[in-house]
Design a protein around this motif. Sequence first.
Motif, PDB file in Angstrom:
ATOM      1  N   ARG A  15       0.808  -1.223   0.000  1.00  0.00           N
ATOM      2  CA  ARG A  15       0.000   0.000   0.000  1.00  0.00           C
ATOM      3  C   ARG A  15       0.844   1.277   0.000  1.00  0.00           C
ATOM      4  O   ARG A  15       0.297   2.369  -0.131  1.00  0.00           O
ATOM      5  N   ASP A  16       2.131   1.156   0.155  1.00  0.00           N
ATOM      6  CA  ASP A  16       3.011   2.314   0.278  1.00  0.00           C
ATOM      7  C   ASP A  16       3.744   2.551  -1.042  1.00  0.00           C
ATOM      8  O   ASP A  16       4.480   1.667  -1.507  1.00  0.00           O
ATOM      9  N   ARG A  35       2.771   9.489  -4.534  1.00  0.00           N
ATOM     10  CA  ARG A  35       2.119   9.787  -3.252  1.00  0.00           C
ATOM     11  C   ARG A  35       0.935  10.738  -3.444  1.00  0.00           C
ATOM     12  O   ARG A  35      -0.104  10.592  -2.789  1.00  0.00           O
ATOM     13  N   ALA A  38      -1.853   8.618  -4.912  1.00  0.00           N
ATOM     14  CA  ALA A  38      -2.358   7.665  -3.921  1.00  0.00           C
ATOM     15  C   ALA A  38      -3.191   8.355  -2.853  1.00  0.00           C
ATOM     16  O   ALA A  38      -4.041   7.718  -2.215  1.00  0.00           O
ATOM     17  N   GLY A  39      -2.972   9.652  -2.663  1.00  0.00           N
ATOM     18  CA  GLY A  39      -3.821  10.410  -1.751  1.00  0.00           C
ATOM     19  C   GLY A  39      -5.222  10.602  -2.292  1.00  0.00           C
ATOM     20  O   GLY A  39      -6.173  10.775  -1.529  1.00  0.00           O
ATOM     21  N   PRO A  42      -6.220   5.303  -3.155  1.00  0.00           N
ATOM     22  CA  PRO A  42      -5.120   4.585  -2.516  1.00  0.00           C
ATOM     23  C   PRO A  42      -4.485   3.514  -3.405  1.00  0.00           C
ATOM     24  O   PRO A  42      -5.127   2.920  -4.271  1.00  0.00           O
ATOM     25  N   ARG A  44      -3.080  -0.141  -3.770  1.00  0.00           N
ATOM     26  CA  ARG A  44      -3.209  -1.480  -3.182  1.00  0.00           C
ATOM     27  C   ARG A  44      -2.892  -2.491  -4.282  1.00  0.00           C
ATOM     28  O   ARG A  44      -3.510  -2.479  -5.340  1.00  0.00           O
TER      29      ARG A  44
END
Length: 332
Positions: A15-16, A35, A38-39, A42, A44
Amino acid sequence: MTPAQWQREWQAALRDPAALLEQLQLDPGLLGPARQAAGLFPLRVPQAYLARIRPGDPDDPLLRQVLPLGAEAVETPGFTDDPVGDGASLQAGGVIHKYRGRALLVATGACAINCRYCFRRHFPYADASASSGHWAEALAYLRRDNTIHEAILSGGDPLSLNDRRLRELAEGLAEIPHLRRIRVHSRLPVVLPSRIDTDLLEWFAGTRLSAVMVIHANHPNELDTGVANVLQRLAEHGVRLYNQTVLLRGVNDDADVLEALGERLFDLGVQPYYLHLLDRVQGAAHFEVPETEACRLMRTLAARTPGYLLPRLVREVAGEPWKVPIEWTVKD
């Protein structure tokens, strides 16, 4: 109770964005945009899917489906939060009823993988899930309309629900006399094949309803040995298998790739079904392939392959009573 293997793999999904770039040996310069994206939606992706991506290749067609990009933050005219008109067709209990004879249950908002082109990336799952209230409202809606012969389970991904909840739903559906079929739309056989375990297969085999599964594969590299094995097991348990593909820039906008995908699917007992033009959801404009180009691809495929390997080229148009076929036989 000890979690099943697929549930453990689900929990271990990456997830990161920083971990994704590190594991796949990608340029750290991608991190800031990843990032940011993903904000908005998300990241996954399960390890079973990551294992099929070529390390160090930013253009890998599987990577492109899961890597958040800065392009997702660009507001694009003509792209909306609800490109297929789900909201206008949403009924009580998480039922979407667009087409005569069949109705779709938004079974859950959860997915094992967040595809970056997802047309429901903005869908209000918290307010529109059929699973709330133990399916009561959704089942009541289906029971009232005897023109509905097929219940379609979608989401999110319905196979993200555990077997107990799925069995509860299947038993409720089977008690509705005018229902004939249960259709499951799922990406899990492709991205998390361990989900197709013995308990799930027994669930399919145990219902009186004819079982249909529409999987979602976009590239032949997704269909490795693990996926092949679970598709064979599904077929052995009487599940009829179809595939729908989304035509995506940089993933499968190539006749060789689409030909190989169709051949691989057929070898695995899966019928190519739809080739979807991109649903114009805000955040996914960079994936769009123009209709004229899609038609040229279809003509090339038709010249190479038998008709039963050709998916139907379609677009979903809000308010239309069917998937709209695209006429591709007329040359530019």
